[in-house]
Design a protein around this motif. Structure first.
Motif, PDB file in Angstrom:
ATOM      1  N   ALA A 116      45.055  46.711  40.364  1.00 38.06           N
ATOM      2  CA  ALA A 116      43.824  46.841  39.575  1.00 38.06           C
ATOM      3  C   ALA A 116      42.773  47.655  40.327  1.00 38.06           C
ATOM      4  CB  ALA A 116      43.266  45.459  39.245  1.00 38.06           C
ATOM      5  N   PHE A 117      42.109  48.536  39.600  1.00 42.27           N
ATOM      6  CA  PHE A 117      40.951  49.267  40.112  1.00 42.27           C
ATOM      7  C   PHE A 117      39.739  48.830  39.294  1.00 42.27           C
ATOM      8  CE2 PHE A 117      44.313  51.675  41.910  1.00 42.27           C
ATOM      9  CZ  PHE A 117      43.800  52.346  43.005  1.00 42.27           C
ATOM     10  N   TYR A 118      38.799  48.151  39.950  1.00 42.00           N
ATOM     11  CA  TYR A 118      37.605  47.632  39.279  1.00 42.00           C
ATOM     12  C   TYR A 118      36.621  48.789  39.076  1.00 42.00           C
ATOM     13  CZ  TYR A 118      39.085  42.822  40.442  1.00 42.00           C
ATOM     14  OH  TYR A 118      39.770  41.633  40.545  1.00 42.00           O
ATOM     15  N   ILE A 119      36.263  49.052  37.826  1.00 42.43           N
ATOM     16  CA  ILE A 119      35.391  50.188  37.506  1.00 42.43           C
ATOM     17  C   ILE A 119      34.103  49.697  36.854  1.00 42.43           C
ATOM     18  CG2 ILE A 119      35.183  52.341  36.198  1.00 42.43           C
ATOM     19  CD1 ILE A 119      38.206  52.618  36.391  1.00 42.43           C
ATOM     20  N   VAL A 120      32.972  50.182  37.350  1.00 38.25           N
ATOM     21  CA  VAL A 120      31.654  49.816  36.815  1.00 38.25           C
ATOM     22  C   VAL A 120      30.970  51.081  36.301  1.00 38.25           C
ATOM     23  CG1 VAL A 120      29.428  48.757  37.295  1.00 38.25           C
ATOM     24  CG2 VAL A 120      31.473  47.940  38.490  1.00 38.25           C
ATOM     25  N   LEU A 121      30.651  51.097  35.007  1.00 36.95           N
ATOM     26  CA  LEU A 121      29.977  52.222  34.370  1.00 36.95           C
ATOM     27  C   LEU A 121      28.598  51.786  33.910  1.00 36.95           C
ATOM     28  CD1 LEU A 121      30.055  55.123  33.117  1.00 36.95           C
ATOM     29  CD2 LEU A 121      30.996  54.064  31.058  1.00 36.95           C
ATOM     30  N   GLY A 122      27.554  52.479  34.341  1.00 38.19           N
ATOM     31  CA  GLY A 122      26.189  52.110  33.986  1.00 38.19           C
ATOM     32  C   GLY A 122      25.551  53.093  33.024  1.00 38.19           C
ATOM     33  N   LEU A 123      24.824  52.549  32.064  1.00 34.02           N
ATOM     34  CA  LEU A 123      24.007  53.372  31.166  1.00 34.02           C
ATOM     35  C   LEU A 123      22.588  53.375  31.721  1.00 34.02           C
ATOM     36  CD1 LEU A 123      23.854  54.919  28.412  1.00 34.02           C
ATOM     37  CD2 LEU A 123      23.033  52.773  27.423  1.00 34.02           C
ATOM     38  N   LYS A 124      22.091  54.563  32.082  1.00 31.02           N
ATOM     39  CA  LYS A 124      20.781  54.689  32.717  1.00 31.02           C
ATOM     40  C   LYS A 124      19.666  54.679  31.660  1.00 31.02           C
ATOM     41  CE  LYS A 124      20.818  57.940  35.952  1.00 31.02           C
ATOM     42  NZ  LYS A 124      21.140  59.239  36.598  1.00 31.02           N
ATOM     43  N   PRO A 125      18.430  54.466  32.059  1.00 30.12           N
ATOM     44  CA  PRO A 125      17.315  54.453  31.106  1.00 30.12           C
ATOM     45  C   PRO A 125      17.176  55.737  30.294  1.00 30.12           C
ATOM     46  CG  PRO A 125      16.612  53.492  33.182  1.00 30.12           C
ATOM     47  CD  PRO A 125      17.991  54.055  33.420  1.00 30.12           C
ATOM     48  N   ASP A 126      17.652  56.872  30.824  1.00 34.59           N
ATOM     49  CA  ASP A 126      17.566  58.138  30.078  1.00 34.59           C
ATOM     50  C   ASP A 126      18.793  58.345  29.187  1.00 34.59           C
ATOM     51  OD1 ASP A 126      19.533  58.692  31.895  1.00 34.59           O
ATOM     52  OD2 ASP A 126      18.550  60.430  32.794  1.00 34.59           O
TER      53      ASP A 126
ATOM     54  N   LEU B 119      29.169  53.604  38.809  1.00 36.79           N
ATOM     55  CA  LEU B 119      28.479  52.932  39.900  1.00 36.79           C
ATOM     56  C   LEU B 119      29.431  52.504  41.014  1.00 36.79           C
ATOM     57  CD1 LEU B 119      26.025  50.643  37.873  1.00 36.79           C
ATOM     58  CD2 LEU B 119      25.807  53.054  38.485  1.00 36.79           C
ATOM     59  N   SER B 120      30.662  52.160  40.621  1.00 38.98           N
ATOM     60  CA  SER B 120      31.580  51.648  41.628  1.00 38.98           C
ATOM     61  C   SER B 120      33.027  51.762  41.161  1.00 38.98           C
ATOM     62  CB  SER B 120      31.254  50.178  41.945  1.00 38.98           C
ATOM     63  OG  SER B 120      32.145  49.644  42.891  1.00 38.98           O
ATOM     64  N   ILE B 121      33.922  52.043  42.103  1.00 41.40           N
ATOM     65  CA  ILE B 121      35.365  51.968  41.888  1.00 41.40           C
ATOM     66  C   ILE B 121      35.953  51.271  43.107  1.00 41.40           C
ATOM     67  CG2 ILE B 121      37.520  53.227  41.541  1.00 41.40           C
ATOM     68  CD1 ILE B 121      35.920  55.543  40.424  1.00 41.40           C
ATOM     69  N   LYS B 122      36.516  50.089  42.893  1.00 40.48           N
ATOM     70  CA  LYS B 122      37.100  49.316  43.992  1.00 40.48           C
ATOM     71  C   LYS B 122      38.532  48.922  43.648  1.00 40.48           C
ATOM     72  CE  LYS B 122      33.210  48.795  46.462  1.00 40.48           C
ATOM     73  NZ  LYS B 122      33.019  49.244  47.841  1.00 40.48           N
ATOM     74  N   ASN B 123      39.382  49.003  44.641  1.00 48.39           N
ATOM     75  CA  ASN B 123      40.784  48.614  44.457  1.00 48.39           C
ATOM     76  C   ASN B 123      41.002  47.207  45.003  1.00 48.39           C
ATOM     77  OD1 ASN B 123      43.856  49.428  46.130  1.00 48.39           O
ATOM     78  ND2 ASN B 123      43.618  48.610  44.082  1.00 48.39           N
ATOM     79  N   ILE B 124      41.261  46.257  44.104  1.00 45.67           N
ATOM     80  CA  ILE B 124      41.668  44.898  44.458  1.00 45.67           C
ATOM     81  C   ILE B 124      42.956  44.652  43.675  1.00 45.67           C
ATOM     82  CG2 ILE B 124      41.030  42.455  44.495  1.00 45.67           C
ATOM     83  CD1 ILE B 124      38.101  43.308  44.383  1.00 45.67           C
TER      84      ILE B 124
ATOM     85  N   SER C  73      37.830  36.807  38.174  1.00 45.25           N
ATOM     86  CA  SER C  73      36.377  36.617  38.188  1.00 45.25           C
ATOM     87  C   SER C  73      35.853  36.615  39.627  1.00 45.25           C
ATOM     88  CB  SER C  73      36.008  35.304  37.481  1.00 45.25           C
ATOM     89  OG  SER C  73      36.632  34.202  38.122  1.00 45.25           O
ATOM     90  N   LEU C  74      36.677  36.133  40.567  1.00 45.17           N
ATOM     91  CA  LEU C  74      36.286  36.145  41.978  1.00 45.17           C
ATOM     92  C   LEU C  74      36.169  37.577  42.496  1.00 45.17           C
ATOM     93  CD1 LEU C  74      35.679  34.290  44.377  1.00 45.17           C
ATOM     94  CD2 LEU C  74      38.099  34.423  44.998  1.00 45.17           C
ATOM     95  N   GLY C  75      37.099  38.438  42.053  1.00 44.57           N
ATOM     96  CA  GLY C  75      37.028  39.844  42.434  1.00 44.57           C
ATOM     97  C   GLY C  75      35.772  40.498  41.885  1.00 44.57           C
ATOM     98  N   TRP C  76      35.445  40.185  40.642  1.00 43.74           N
ATOM     99  CA  TRP C  76      34.243  40.754  40.035  1.00 43.74           C
ATOM    100  C   TRP C  76      32.975  40.227  40.705  1.00 43.74           C
ATOM    101  CZ3 TRP C  76      33.897  45.046  37.797  1.00 43.74           C
ATOM    102  CH2 TRP C  76      34.916  45.535  36.978  1.00 43.74           C
ATOM    103  N   LYS C  77      33.030  39.010  41.221  1.00 44.16           N
ATOM    104  CA  LYS C  77      31.864  38.468  41.927  1.00 44.16           C
ATOM    105  C   LYS C  77      31.536  39.318  43.150  1.00 44.16           C
ATOM    106  CE  LYS C  77      29.969  34.263  44.001  1.00 44.16           C
ATOM    107  NZ  LYS C  77      30.193  32.829  44.313  1.00 44.16           N
TER     108      LYS C  77
END
Length: 265
Positions: free
Chosen positions: A176-186, A192-197, A202-206
Motif C-alpha cells: 500500500a502507498f498512502y496518498i494524501v491529496l489536499g484542496l487548497k483555498p484557491d 501532500l504526502s505519499i508514504k509506503n506502508i 487506521s493505525l497507518g493513517w494515524k
C-alpha cells in the motif's frame, strides 16, 4: 603576453576535432574545453557591461557529471562574486532531470540498486558507474526535502486513500502507498504526502495524519476517504473539529444495498 590566433578553415577545424574525439576521454576533454571557453567569454562580456568597479578574479575548479571521467571545469570568478555562468544552469537542469527520473522509478517501487541499473542502461555510455551511483543516491535528498516540506495551515478538503502497487524487495509483492491529496483555498490541488506502508490500516493513517500535523497542517473542513474500519475515529482523534465524508463510490455502494436491483438505476 602576445595572443596567437590560428585561422583554420571549417574542414581543417573538423579534422582537428575528429582526431581529438577518437582519443581516450577525447569527447569529455573537448566538451570541457567548449564549456570553459563559453564561461570565459560570458565573464568577459559581463565585466564589460558591469557598472561597478568589478574585475576578473581567477577560476574555481570543479568536476561535473560527464562522459566517463567527468567534465573538468574552470568556473570564472569576479571580485564581487556576482557573475553566474548561464551554461552551468543548463548542466544543472540535466542533473535535475536525472534525479526526477530516479524519483519516478522510486515511486514505482524500485530499489536503489535497480534504479542504478536502469540509469546505467540509459546513461552508461555517457556517465561513469561512480557518477551514476552518486546520482542515484542524491535523489534521496530530493525525496526527503519534498516529503518533509512545510504545508499550509488550512485546507478546506483533504482526500486520503491507499493505492496498491507491485513492489520488488526480495520478491515482488503488492504493498500500500498512502496518498494524501489536499484542496487548497484557491481551489487548486496539491499532493501532500505519499508514504509506503505494506498494508492499509487506521493505525497507518494515524502516523500519516500526525506527520501532516507536524508539518504545519492545523485545520481541515472535510476529510474524504473510503470505509476503512476505524479510520473515522482516527481522524477525529487528531482533527476533532473536522467532518468526515465517505467517497461517492462508497456512498453509492451503501445506498445500493438498501434498494431493489431493478430500482438501482
Amino acid at each position: 603576453m602576445q595572443e596567437t590566433k590560428l585561422n583554420l578553415t571549417k574542414d581543417q577545424l573538423q579534422t582537428v576535432i575528429n582526431d581529438h574525439i577518437i582519443k581516450e576521454n577525447g569527447v569529455t576533454e573537448l566538451f570541457s574545453t567548449f564549456v570553459n571557453s563559453l564561461m570565459y567569454c560570458e565573464r568577459k562580456q559581463y565585466l564589460e557591461k558591469e557598472e561597478f568597479n568589478n574585475k576578473a578574479n581567477g577560476f574555481r575548479k570543479i568536476i561535473k557529471a560527464g562522459i566517463n571521467s567527468g567534465l573538468q571545469l574552470s568556473i570564472p570568478r569576479d571580485r564581487l562574486s556576482l557573475f553566474k555562468p548561464m551554461i552551468l544552469g543548463i548542466l544543472k537542469d540535466q542533473e535535475e532531470q536525472i534525479k526526477e527520473l530516479s524519483f519516478e522509478l522510486y515511486g514505482k517501487g524500485l530499489t536503489t540498486r535497480e534504479i542504478s541499473k536502469v540509469l546505467e542502461k540509459i546513461y552508461g555510455k555517457s556517465y561513469s558507474k561512480s557518477t551514476i551511483s552518486k546520482i542515484t543516491l542524491s535523489y534521496y535528498d530530493y525525496i526527503k526535502s519534498w516529503s518533509e516540506r512545510k504545508l499550509l495551515t488550512y485546507y478546506p478538503v483533504i482526500m486520503i486513500d491507499a493505492l496498491y502497487l507491485k513492489v520488488r524487495r526480495e520478491v515482488v509483492e503488492t504493498e500500500a502507498f498512502y496518498i494524501v491529496l489536499g484542496l487548497k483555498p484557491d481551489f487548486t490541488r496539491e499532493i501532500l504526502s505519499i508514504k509506503n506502508i505494506p498494508t492499509e490500516s487506521s493505525l497507518g493513517w494515524k502516523s500519516i495524519l500526525l506527520d501532516l500535523q507536524e508539518r504545519g497542517l492545523e485545520k481541515v473542513n472535510i476529510f474524504v476517504s473510503d470505509d476503512l474500519k476505524g479510520l473515522e475515529e482516527t481522524i477525529k482523534t487528531i482533527y476533532p473539529e473536522s467532518d468526515h465524508q465517505k467517497c461517492i463510490l462508497h456512498l453509492q455502494k451503501n445506498i445500493s444495498k438498501e434498494i431493489r436491483i431493478k430500482d438501482r438505476k
